[in-house]
Scaffold this motif. Structure first.
Motif: not given
Length: 164
Positions: A90-102
Motif C-alpha cells: 500500500n505504501g508504493f501507490g503505483l496508481k498515482k505514480e503511473m498516472a504521473e508518468v502517463t
C-alpha cells in the motif's frame, strides 16, 4: 476437469460418442469410464495417504496442493501477513505514480493532473503545453502534428541510428 469445454463442444462430444459407440453400447462405455476414474482417484488418495504416513506426525497437515507455487505463496505470504507485506504494497501507490508518468509522457502539467481519472489525458492541440506559457521551465515537446520542411531534391534525410 471439464471447465474449459463449452456447451456447444459438449453437445458435439455427446453426438460423436453416440455415433462411435451407438446408443445401445454407450451406457456400458460410460459406466466403464466412470469405474476407471474412480479407480484412479482411489489409487491417488491411497498414494497420498502413504506419503503422509511415511513423512510422520509432524507433517500431518501437509497438503499436496501447497506444492504448487501459486498456492504456497498465497497461503504462507499473502494470507498470513506476518511480514507486513500489505503495508509495504500500500505504501508504493503505483496508481498515482503511473498516472504521473502517463501525464509526463503525454505532456500534461502536474498541476492540471492532480486528480488522475480513469481515462488518460492526451494533448491533441497544435501547440505544446510548455511552448504556450513562455515559462521555459522545461524542454518543449516536439510538434507531432505538423510536417517538417521538405528537404531539397538532392539532400539526404538525417540519419537515425535507432530507426535502423
Amino acid at each position: 476437469m471439464f471447465f474449459d469445454i463449452g456447451p456447444l463442444e459438449l453437445v458435439a462430444l455427446v453426438i460423436l460418442a453416440v455415433l462411435i459407440f451407438g446408443p445401445d453400447k454407450l451406457p456400458k462405455v460410460i459406466a466403464d469410464v466412470m469405474g476407471f476414474v474412480r479407480k484412479v482417484r482411489a489409487f491417488s488418495d491411497n498414494a497420498k495417504e502413504d506419503i503422509r504416513s511415511e513423512l510422520g506426525p509432524e507433517f500431518k497437515d501437509f497438503e499436496f496442493e501447497d506444492l504448487k507455487p501459486r498456492n504456497f505463496v498465497r497461503k504462507h505470504v499473502l494470507e498470513n501477513d506476518q511480514y507486513g507485506l500489505q503495508e509495504i504494497r500500500n505504501g508504493f501507490g503505483l496508481k498515482k505514480e503511473m498516472a504521473e508518468v502517463t501525464d509526463a509522457v503525454h505532456g500534461v502539467d502536474a498541476a492540471s493532473s492532480a486528480d488522475p481519472g480513469p481515462t488518460s489525458r492526451v494533448n491533441f492541440s497544435k501547440e505544446s503545453p510548455a511552448a504556450g506559457n513562455g515559462s521555459g521551465g522545461g524542454s518543449a515537446a516536439p510538434d507531432m502534428f505538423t510536417k517538417g520542411a521538405k528537404p531539397a531534391r538532392n539532400e539526404r534525410p538525417p540519419f537515425d541510428p535507432d530507426a535502423t
